[in-house]
Scaffold this motif. Structure first.
Motif, mmCIF file in Angstrom:
data_model
loop_
_atom_site.group_PDB
_atom_site.id
_atom_site.type_symbol
_atom_site.label_atom_id
_atom_site.label_comp_id
_atom_site.label_asym_id
_atom_site.label_seq_id
_atom_site.Cartn_x
_atom_site.Cartn_y
_atom_site.Cartn_z
ATOM 1 N N ALA A 286 0.832 -1.201 0.000
ATOM 2 C CA ALA A 286 0.000 0.000 0.000
ATOM 3 C C ALA A 286 0.867 1.251 0.000
ATOM 4 C CB ALA A 286 -0.911 0.000 1.229
ATOM 5 N N ALA A 287 1.929 1.236 0.796
ATOM 6 C CA ALA A 287 2.812 2.400 0.849
ATOM 7 C C ALA A 287 3.454 2.631 -0.509
ATOM 8 C CB ALA A 287 3.881 2.188 1.922
ATOM 9 N N PHE A 288 3.854 1.558 -1.139
ATOM 10 C CA PHE A 288 4.495 1.686 -2.444
ATOM 11 C C PHE A 288 3.525 2.219 -3.475
ATOM 12 C CE2 PHE A 288 7.955 1.090 -5.114
ATOM 13 C CZ PHE A 288 7.552 0.513 -6.302
ATOM 14 N N THR A 289 2.296 1.721 -3.426
ATOM 15 C CA THR A 289 1.301 2.211 -4.374
ATOM 16 C C THR A 289 1.035 3.691 -4.174
ATOM 17 O OG1 THR A 289 0.254 0.073 -4.146
ATOM 18 C CG2 THR A 289 -0.957 1.744 -5.345
ATOM 19 N N SER A 290 1.000 4.117 -2.926
ATOM 20 C CA SER A 290 0.651 5.508 -2.669
ATOM 21 C C SER A 290 1.741 6.438 -3.169
ATOM 22 C CB SER A 290 0.440 5.734 -1.173
ATOM 23 O OG SER A 290 1.671 5.708 -0.507
ATOM 24 N N ASN B 97 15.536 2.630 8.298
ATOM 25 C CA ASN B 97 14.355 3.226 7.700
ATOM 26 C C ASN B 97 14.742 4.420 6.820
ATOM 27 O OD1 ASN B 97 11.725 3.795 7.184
ATOM 28 N ND2 ASN B 97 11.302 4.728 9.151
ATOM 29 N N LYS B 98 15.578 5.276 7.373
ATOM 30 C CA LYS B 98 15.923 6.477 6.627
ATOM 31 C C LYS B 98 16.712 6.142 5.381
ATOM 32 C CE LYS B 98 17.666 9.561 9.375
ATOM 33 N NZ LYS B 98 18.358 10.692 10.005
ATOM 34 N N LYS B 99 17.597 5.165 5.526
ATOM 35 C CA LYS B 99 18.521 4.947 4.427
ATOM 36 C C LYS B 99 17.850 4.237 3.263
ATOM 37 C CE LYS B 99 23.345 3.720 4.144
ATOM 38 N NZ LYS B 99 24.358 2.853 4.666
ATOM 39 N N TYR B 100 17.095 3.186 3.574
ATOM 40 C CA TYR B 100 16.593 2.373 2.474
ATOM 41 C C TYR B 100 15.097 2.490 2.260
ATOM 42 C CZ TYR B 100 21.116 0.219 3.063
ATOM 43 O OH TYR B 100 22.442 0.014 3.187
ATOM 44 N N VAL B 101 14.372 2.352 3.379
ATOM 45 C CA VAL B 101 12.937 2.163 3.190
ATOM 46 C C VAL B 101 12.263 3.437 2.705
ATOM 47 C CG1 VAL B 101 10.851 1.481 4.346
ATOM 48 C CG2 VAL B 101 12.972 0.424 4.965
ATOM 49 N N LYS B 102 12.622 4.539 3.308
ATOM 50 C CA LYS B 102 11.931 5.771 2.938
ATOM 51 C C LYS B 102 12.159 6.113 1.485
ATOM 52 C CE LYS B 102 11.142 8.420 7.061
ATOM 53 N NZ LYS B 102 11.554 9.531 7.890
ATOM 54 N N LYS B 103 13.324 5.794 0.989
ATOM 55 C CA LYS B 103 13.598 6.129 -0.413
ATOM 56 C C LYS B 103 12.657 5.385 -1.336
ATOM 57 C CE LYS B 103 18.198 7.885 -0.457
ATOM 58 N NZ LYS B 103 19.185 7.192 0.359
ATOM 59 N N CYS B 104 12.321 4.147 -0.978
ATOM 60 C CA CYS B 104 11.459 3.374 -1.860
ATOM 61 C C CYS B 104 10.022 3.798 -1.763
ATOM 62 C CB CYS B 104 11.492 1.895 -1.466
ATOM 63 S SG CYS B 104 13.023 1.142 -1.748
#
Lengths: 194, 809
Positions: free
Chosen positions: B300-304, B538-545
């Motif tokens: 869902a996060a990716f879709t948004s 989270n900051k380094k990888y996840v948020k970017k995606c």
């Protein structure tokens, strides 16, 4: 960890330290072992470089301030009792403590904890957090991701909110007031140091 | 149907409302009853027609039995199911409305109790009317339609920080507490049943395993009931999250125990192997549910991330992904509740960074609406199902169950707290323990699980259901009603309502870093250490995606700050702009700072007029603020695929537009200033008329005097001159004045801007003339013309006089 198996007797002035800070013997022992681990060249004192060797502390935005807090102004080294005295601030607060012993407040009371945090902000020790000092902390925490103007506006707003006597700086009382809703006893305690 | 206007006096309201409510109910039920019968009456005709139609294709219309053409026909069956559903939802909502009209009642009795009573009434009425009570609390309906909205609402808005900080405690209560409850109640019930002497209802045939099954059903604390009751008592965050978290996380335990005992109740024995498998199953159920939820949350996060061009369907993604997470988990018999919670909690930070402000509001309101309706319906259905039965009352069984529930809860909480307090920094006091124990409410989940039991396998099913309903009624009515006065009596800490300030946020982050550092020095991998690691990851990888564009790099403090400023900006505009702004107006050029108080034109004014008095500044700000308000109401054409443009997102666009306009005007003014030394025009031209007008007064053409002395209008020729186009900024022909043209012009700019936007200008609006090519000539004329017109029509408000004072040297 330390090479030699140390017991509580190896630690000089163990009893006084325990009484002053409230640590138990087991904890004191653990802290002593840690102290020895940090003390690379076994001089019995720690220098800023010893702290700097900790990798994660180097990555911490306020790491240098924390290291600086261990050293009293003017001193180059930290011995074990001072080390323990600083860490005593982070002991969990005992809720039903009777007022025994010296009248001085215990190191891990809420006020003392807040004072410790306040001193980390207030580097020039004038009793107030000026706008410049606040900006320094913000810059350290937020790094290069924000513009200077954003930092200024945040600092401005923070001072506006907290500054009750309108002297454009945050005194200790104002600092304490702005944190009255935060559970400091919980936030500034490490379970390890019980 | 009687309208719900209600009389003005409260006494009349109280008296008439229950009557009205009952009347409404009667009408509804009778309506349904009559409509049903009518439907039954009309159906044979339809069948008859269909049969005929099948036989004779060609002349089915003419060979029919001759009947008058039905002008108005009734066909209830066609719409029966949706109609009844809507009727129930409508009833639930009207009840909710009704309760809040009687403030005294809703203060004493929690809403859940009232709703159950309403359900009882409705069920009773239906039974009286002779109809079959519809099996409303059907387990499938409950688990697939009514429960998910409530859980999603809870999961999406779960306060993550206190939840994570107390996770150990919550898990202890949820897992160990529920297990203890289940075995204690089940075991003791079995013992009591065995002890029973020859009892007519043959209790002693009750085996151990069905007892344990019953124990596991009844021991789970219900999230719906807890939410319903705790929401009204406003206790502090810690207790709320403890009880609520427990009610959410014990779903996994309940699921496993239920399936385990149900499986083996037929066989009759449970071996150690089964127990071991049960433990493994528990881990699979719990962790699997969380995993499924997390996967859907990330999806869902990716879709948004990509929804910036189709803002309208953003909320849909949130709802659909979450529901699918729930259904997928239920498909594998994993814990659906935990999946929903995980999905909501995981997707929230990323989705909120991506979606628009409006979508955020939509999601919030839809979730609240659905969960509210669901909750209401659940309680009403509980009441209806109670009336429906089937019941089999057994004094011993029921009373022992109720007592055992209470006792087990108290012992469980006290015992567990003793163990937990050894590991907690902030210990749980006796008061806390009491509230946690007292807040263990049972609810509709227990009933639905009991309803699911197979009749043949469990001959005692009716007795179970009766006991479950009694326990539910007891906890909801007795405990629900008394918990509020008890909270007051014990002086339990209440929830702190105040908003979070930026200071708190800064200092909290600071303390986080501090504690992480201290933990590193101590060599202790504690709470803060792992949290810090997670944040870094989270900051380094996840948020970017998962977060679109620039927002991914935004640190949390900045996001918080923007939110606060946005809130303040909205409040400022909505309050009508009458608020005095704080004196500090720091400049920001940041792209996402949309604040009416930081108005670029105001800055340019300040630059030009360093001695601008405070009153003047306020004036400028007021004008500009009212402009901003007006632009907000400007609607563009409506299109299904794009909502009305969100001013707070396009506010930046507006501000930039304004800035551009201002810059253009300034440029024009600069051009104008070149024409100050224009040679004298021939007498008939408008310029000469102006000059004549000017010379009619003092030699020094002071605008202030002209304003004040507006009664003097010497030159009658001036009236007949057609005014020039308004869009051209005017310049004072003020050769003698030492004033810089800029200051004057800036004021004119604002008047200009004001006039363009507002229909009611500061002065009478002259009709549009031709856009003069000789701007210079007509430019100065226009202003005089307007002044004249003002002197004719406008008595000269004091504001004008104020405006002109600075012009005096």
């Amino acid at each position: 960890m330390g090479s030699s198996s140390s017991s509580i007797d190896n630690i000089p002035n163990a009893q006084e330290i325990m009484q002053e800070t409230g640590f138990s013997a087991a904890h004191l022992l653990r802290l002593y072992e840690r102290f020895q681990f940090l003390d690379r060249d076994q001089t019995g004192k720690l220098r800023p470089e010893d702290f700097g060797a900790l990798r994660e502390l180097a990555m911490n935005p306020i790491g240098d301030r924390i290291i600086g807090a261990f050293f009293s102004p003017g001193q180059e080294t930290v011995d074990f009792p001072s080390f323990v005295r600083i860490l005593a601030h982070f002991r969990p607060t005992d809720s039903n403590r009777t007022r025994e012993g010296p009248q001085q407040e215990p190191a891990n009371s809420r006020t003392r904890k807040l004072k410790f945090a306040f001193q980390l902000y207030d580097q020039d020790r004038d009793g107030k957090i000026s706008r410049a000092e606040l900006l320094q902390v913000l810059r350290a925490m937020l790094g290069l991701q924000v513009t200077e103007e954003q930092l200024q506006s945040i600092a401005e707003r923070a001072i506006q909110e907290a500054d009750l006597d309108k002297d454009d700086a945050i005194s200790f009382d104002e600092f304490r007031k702005s944190l009255e809703k935060v559970n400091i006893e919980h936030k500034m305690s490490i379970r390890f140091l019980r | 149907m009687p309208s719900r206007t209600g009389s003005r006096s409260p006494a009349g309201l109280v008296k008439s409302l229950p009557e009205r409510g009952l009347l409404l109910l009667m009408v509804l039920v009778l309506l349904e009853g009559t409509v049903l019968t009518l439907g039954a009456a009309s159906s044979p005709d339809i069948n008859h027609q269909e049969n005929l139609g099948n036989d004779q294709e060609a002349n089915k219309v003419t060979n029919h039995t001759k009947k008058a053409f039905p002008v108005l026909s009734l066909d209830y069956h066609h719409i029966q199911t949706p109609f009844e559903i809507s009727l129930w939802v409508l009833l639930a909502s009207l009840m909710k409305l009704g309760f809040h009209l009687i403030p005294r009642l809703s203060g004493i009795v929690p809403e859940s109790c009232l709703l159950i009573v309403v359900g009882l009434l409705v069920g009773g009425l239906i039974k009286l009317a002779g109809e079959n009570v519809p099996p409303v609390l059907d387990s499938r309906l409950f688990f697939l339609c009514l429960l998910p909205p409530i859980i999603l609402d809870a999961g999406y808005f779960l306060p993550i920080r206190p939840f994570m900080e107390n996770l150990g405690t919550i898990l202890m209560f949820a897992v160990v507490g529920t297990l203890w409850n289940a075995f204690f109640i089940g075991g003791l019930l079995y013992a009591v049943c065995q002890i029973q002497p020859a009892n007519p209802s043959d209790l002693h045939t009750l085996e151990l395993l069905p007892c344990l099954l019953f124990g596991s059903i009844i021991s789970a604390v219900d999230p719906v009931a807890v939410l319903a009751v705790f929401e009204e008592i406003h206790i502090n965050e810690l207790l709320h999250i403890l009880v609520f978290g427990e009610s959410l996380l014990n779903d996994a335990v309940t699921v496993v125990l239920y399936h385990l005992f149900e499986e083996y109740a037929g066989v009759g024995t449970v071996t150690v192997m089964d127990g071991f498998l049960g433990v493994i199953s528990f881990l699979v159920v719990a962790l699997g549910g969380v995993l499924v939820g997390a996967i859907y949350g990330i999806l869902a996060a990716f879709t948004s991330r990509f929804t910036s061009h189709t803002r309208v369907i953003e909320p849909l993604f949130v709802f659909v992904y979450s529901y699918m997470a729930y259904l997928s988990a239920e498909m594998f018999h994993l814990s659906g509740i935990m999946a929903l919670i995980a999905c909501g909690a995981v997707m929230r930070p990323y989705v909120e960074a991506n979606i628009s402000h409006k979508s955020h509001t939509t999601i919030k309101y839809f979730l609240k609406m659905w969960s509210s309706v669901s909750e209401t319906l659940i309680f009403i259905f509980l009441g209806v199902a109670t009336v429906d039965g089937p019941h089999s009352w057994n004094w011993t069984f029921v009373t022992v169950t109720v007592i055992l529930c209470l006792v087990a809860r108290v012992i469980g909480v006290v015992g567990l707290t003793y163990i937990i307090n050894k590991f907690r920094i902030v210990k749980l006091t006796t008061k806390d323990q009491f509230i946690v124990a007292y807040g263990g409410l049972r609810g509709a989940i227990a009933f639905s699980l009991g309803f699911l039991l197979d009749k043949d396998q469990f001959p005692m099913r009716k007795m179970f259901l009766t006991a479950i309903i009694t326990v539910i009624f007891f906890t909801v009515f007795v405990q629900g009603m008394t918990i509020k006065p008890l909270v007051e009596l014990l002086a339990v800490k209440k929830k702190q309502e105040a908003k979070r300030s930026i200071n708190e946020e800064i200092h909290t982050q600071f303390l986080d870093h501090l504690l992480t550092g201290i933990e590193d020095i101590c060599g202790h991998y504690g709470h803060h250490h792992w949290k810090d690691k997670l944040n870094r990851f989270n900051k380094k990888y996840v948020k970017k995606c998962l977060i679109a564009g620039e927002r991914s790099k935004e640190p949390q403090l900045i996001a918080f700050y923007h939110k606060m400023e946005m809130k303040q900006a909205i409040e400022l505009v909505e309050s009508g702009g009458g608020v005095k702004l704080p004196s500090a107006v720091p400049s920001t050029v940041s792209m996402q700072n949309i604040q009416p108080k930081k108005i670029p034109p105001a800055k340019s004014v300040e630059r030009a007029l360093p001695q601008l008095p405070k009153g003047r500044e306020e004036e400028i700000r007021k004008i500009l603020r009212s402009n901003l308000q007006k632009t907000r109401q400007r609607l563009r054409s409506y299109n299904r695929h794009t909502l009305v443009v969100d001013p707070y997102e396009d506010g930046l666009g507006d501000l930039l537009l304004k800035k551009q306009k201002m810059i253009e005007l300034e440029k024009k003014i600069k051009e104008m200033s070149n024409y100050l030394t224009v040679p004298a025009a021939p007498p008939d031209s408008p310029t000469m008329c102006r000059a004549r007008l000017a010379s009619g007064k003092d030699t020094d053409f002071k605008p202030a005097q002209q304003q004040k002395g507006n009664k003097i209008c010497p030159d009658p020729q001036a009236y007949s001159v057609k005014p020039a186009n308004d869009s051209v900024p005017t310049i004072q022909v003020d050769l003698a004045s030492p004033q810089s043209p800029d200051s004057v012009n800036v004021m004119d700019e604002f008047r200009r801007a004001n006039q363009e936007e507002e229909d009611q200008g500061l002065m009478m609006r002259p009709p549009h003339g031709q856009s003069g090519p000789n701007k210079s000539g007509e430019a100065d004329g226009t202003r005089d013309q307007q002044k004249l017109m003002r002197c004719l029509s406008d008595p000269g408000p004091s504001a004008d006089e104020e405006e002109d004072e600075p012009f005096l040297p």
